[in-house]
Write an enzyme that holds these catalytic residues in place. Structure first.
Site, PDB file in Angstrom:
ATOM      1  N   HIS A  14       0.856  -1.189   0.000  1.00  0.00           N
ATOM      2  CA  HIS A  14       0.000   0.000   0.000  1.00  0.00           C
ATOM      3  C   HIS A  14       0.886   1.230   0.000  1.00  0.00           C
ATOM      4  O   HIS A  14       1.876   1.296   0.730  1.00  0.00           O
ATOM      5  CB  HIS A  14      -0.901   0.029   1.243  1.00  0.00           C
ATOM      6  CG  HIS A  14      -1.756   1.274   1.292  1.00  0.00           C
ATOM      7  ND1 HIS A  14      -2.909   1.409   0.554  1.00  0.00           N
ATOM      8  CD2 HIS A  14      -1.592   2.442   1.945  1.00  0.00           C
ATOM      9  CE1 HIS A  14      -3.428   2.602   0.755  1.00  0.00           C
ATOM     10  NE2 HIS A  14      -2.641   3.266   1.596  1.00  0.00           N
ATOM     11  N   ARG A  59     -14.534  13.366   8.298  1.00  0.00           N
ATOM     12  CA  ARG A  59     -13.220  13.957   8.620  1.00  0.00           C
ATOM     13  C   ARG A  59     -12.824  14.994   7.571  1.00  0.00           C
ATOM     14  O   ARG A  59     -12.233  16.027   7.888  1.00  0.00           O
ATOM     15  CB  ARG A  59     -12.156  12.847   8.690  1.00  0.00           C
ATOM     16  CG  ARG A  59     -12.297  11.970   9.923  1.00  0.00           C
ATOM     17  CD  ARG A  59     -11.417  10.723   9.807  1.00  0.00           C
ATOM     18  NE  ARG A  59     -10.034  11.028   9.551  1.00  0.00           N
ATOM     19  CZ  ARG A  59      -9.218  10.257   8.838  1.00  0.00           C
ATOM     20  NH1 ARG A  59      -9.648   9.128   8.303  1.00  0.00           N
ATOM     21  NH2 ARG A  59      -7.966  10.613   8.648  1.00  0.00           N
ATOM     22  N   SER A 108      -7.966   4.154   9.296  1.00  0.00           N
ATOM     23  CA  SER A 108      -8.700   4.251   8.033  1.00  0.00           C
ATOM     24  C   SER A 108      -8.057   3.354   6.967  1.00  0.00           C
ATOM     25  O   SER A 108      -8.722   2.527   6.337  1.00  0.00           O
ATOM     26  CB  SER A 108      -8.695   5.722   7.583  1.00  0.00           C
ATOM     27  OG  SER A 108      -9.149   5.851   6.266  1.00  0.00           O
TER      28      SER A 108
END
Ligand code: URA
Length: 427
Positions: A82, A168, A183
Site C-alpha cells: 500500500h 473527517r 482508516s
C-alpha cells in the site's frame, strides 16, 4: 453507552476501550450516534492521539463494519502493498503481476485519486473495459486463477470508514496519525492478508510533508498490522518529484507497461524492487532482501510479468492490447537558465486535476488521455527555454494547468545542496 462521556474521556487524554470504540462505530453506522458527536470525538483524537491498543481496536471496529475476504481452501501466501500516494506512483501496476509471477497471491484493493495524489484505480480504468468494482467472490476467484487482482475500495470493505472519512474531510480531522492509520489499515486488513509492505511517501507531493511524520505513520501502521497478525513492514520513499516520468492515467499505464517489459525508469524500478523484496521476505518466499531482489529482477527479465498483467486485465474485462490514446503534447519551457532546485508535487497534482485527469469532486469524470510527461529531475541543469515538461492537454483547463506546472518547477542559480534520498528503510 454515554457518548458525551466518551468524548470527554478522550478530550481529557484518557484511552478508550475496545468495547467503547466498537460500540461507537456500530452506533455511528446505524445512525444511533449522530455525526456531530463523532466529529467532536475525531477532533479530540487529533489533539490527544491514541495508544497503539486503541488504534488497533478502532481499526478492527472499522474493518468489521463490512466484508472480510475469506481464503479458506486457497493455498499460497496472500501479500499486498500500500502506498500513501503521490504523483506518478504506478508501482502497484508493475508490482502486483511481478509478485504474482514470483509465487505470491496479491488480492489488491486500491483507491481512486485523493486530491492532488493519483489513484491506482483511475489509472487502470484508462484501459478500455477494465472493471475494478469487483465483489468478494470475484476477487477470490481471480486471485486464485491469475495470482493477482486489483479491485476498487467499494462500499463492502470497511463501510464505516467511508462514512467517517467523509466526515473527517469536512471537519479538518484528516491529518491525524491514529485516524489515518485506522482508516487505511481497516481496508487493507479486510483483504485477509498474511503480509503487507507499506510505502509511506514524504515530500512536496505527499500527504506527509516531512520524513519524521512519514516514519511515525509507518510505525503506527506497522504496529497495527503486527498486532492483528499480519507481518507488516514499511519503507519511507521520496515524493519531492514524480516517480518516473509519466503523470496521468493512460500515460502512467503506458510507463508501467514499459517497466513490465524491462524498460522502466530507474527510480520507479528501485521502489518496485525494494517493496517487492519486502513482500517476498515477509511471506517467507525469500530468506533475505538481496536474494528476493535477485528473484524479482530475474522474473522481470523473463517477460512473464507483462503477460501476467495482460492476463489480469483480461480477467477483469479489460483489453490490454488496446491503443491508449494520449492528448496532444505542449512543451513547458524553462523561464531562465539554471538548476532545477525544487518541484512542488502538489501543484503538479493540481495541474492534472485542471486538465481533467483528476477530480475536484467525487462525481467528476476523468479524461484518461491527459497528463504530464516530466523532462527534468531535481538537480538537472537547464538552458533558458529548454522543455521542463510536456503538458498532455485536451484543451480543458490548459492555461490553469500551464500556470501550475510553470509555478511548480523552481530554477535557481545554484544546484540544490542535497538531493532527497529515494528510499529510507523503516525501523
Ligand atoms: N487514505 C485513506 O484511506 N484514509 C485516510 O485517512 C487518509 C488517506
Amino acid at each position: 453507552m454515554n457518548v458525551t462521556r466518551l468524548i470527554q474521556k478522550k478530550r481529557d487524554g484518557e484511552p478508550l476501550t475496545a468495547e467503547e470504540l466498537s460500540a461507537l462505530v456500530t452506533g455511528y453506522v446505524s445512525g444511533a450516534v449522530p455525526e456531530y458527536q463523532v466529529a467532536a470525538l475525531a477532533m479530540a483524537i487529533c489533539f490527544q492521539g491514541m495508544e497503539d491498543s486503541e488504534i488497533a481496536a478502532l481499526t478492527a471496529a472499522l474493518m468489521e463494519s463490512g466484508e472480510c475476504l475469506d481464503w479458506t481452501g486457497v493455498d499460497g501466501s496472500r501479500v499486498d502493498k500500500h502506498s500513501t500516494g503521490g504523483q506518478g506512483d504506478k508501482v502497484s501496476l508493475v508490482l502486483a503481476p511481478l509478485a504474482a509471477c514470483c509465487g505470491l497471491r496479491v488480492p489488491m484493493v486500491a483507491g481512486r485519486g485523493l486530491g492532488p495524489t493519483g489513484g491506482t484505480i483511475d489509472k487502470l480504468e484508462a484501459i478500455p473495459g477494465f472493471r475494478t468494482g469487483l465483489g468478494a467472490g470475484e476477487i477470490r476467484r481471480i486471485t486464485e486463477e491469475v495470482g493477482c487482482v486489483i479491485a476498487s475500495q467499494g462500499g463492502e470493505f470497511a463501510p464505516a470508514d467511508g462514512k467517517l472519512y467523509a466526515l473527517r474531510d469536512v471537519t479538518a480531522t484528516v491529518a491525524s496519525v491514529p485516524l489515518i492509520t485506522a482508516s487505511i489499515m481497516s481496508k487493507k486488513l479486510a483483504e485477509g492478508l498474511d503480509a503487507l509492505a507499506l510505502d509511506i511517501k514524504w515530500g512536496s507531493g505527499a500527504f506527509m510533508k516531512d520524513i519524521e511524520s512519514a516514519r511515525s505513520l509507518g510505525a503506527a501502521m506497522t504496529a497495527v498490522g503486527e498486532r492483528m497478525g499480519v507481518r507488516t513492514g514499511f519503507l519511507v520513499t521520496d515524493m519531492n518529484q514524480p516517480l518516473g516520468r509519466a503523470v496521468g492515467n493512460a500515460n502512467e499505464v503506458l510507463e508501467a507497461l514499459a517497466a513490465l517489459g524491462g524498460d522502466g525508469p530507474e527510480d520507479l524500478m528501485e521502489v518496485v524492487y525494494e517493496l517487492g523484496s519486502r513482500m517476498l521476505t515477509a511471506s517467507g518466499c525469500s530468506d533475505d532482501t538481496p536474494s528476493a531482489r535477485a528473484v524479482l529482477e530475474a522474473e522481470l527479465g523473463s517477460g512473464r510479468p507483462l503477460e501476467k498483467f495482460r492476463e489480469m486485465a483480461r480477467a477483469q474485462g479489460g483489453d490490454p492490447e488496446a491503443d491508449l490514446e494520449l492528448a496532444p503534447a505542449c512543451e513547458v519551457g524553462a523561464p531562465r537558465a539554471g538548476y532545477v532546485s525544487a518541484i512542488d508535487g502538489e501543484a503538479l497534482g493540481y495541474a492534472l486535476i485542471a486538465l481533467g485527469g483528476g477530480r475536484r469532486s467525487l462525481e467528476d469524470t476523468i479524461d484518461p488521455s491527459v497528463g504530464l510527461q516530466m523532462r527534468v529531475r531535481l538537480g538537472d541543469e537547464v538552458e533558458e527555454g529548454q522543455p521542463l515538461a510536456d503538458l498532455l492537454s485536451a484543451g480543458t483547463g490548459h492555461d490553469e494547468a500551464l500556470a501550475f506546472v510553470a509555478g511548480a518547477i523552481s530554477i535557481t542559480d545554484e544546484p540544490p545542496v542535497e538531493l532527497p534520498v529515494l528510499i529510507t528503510a523503516g525501523p
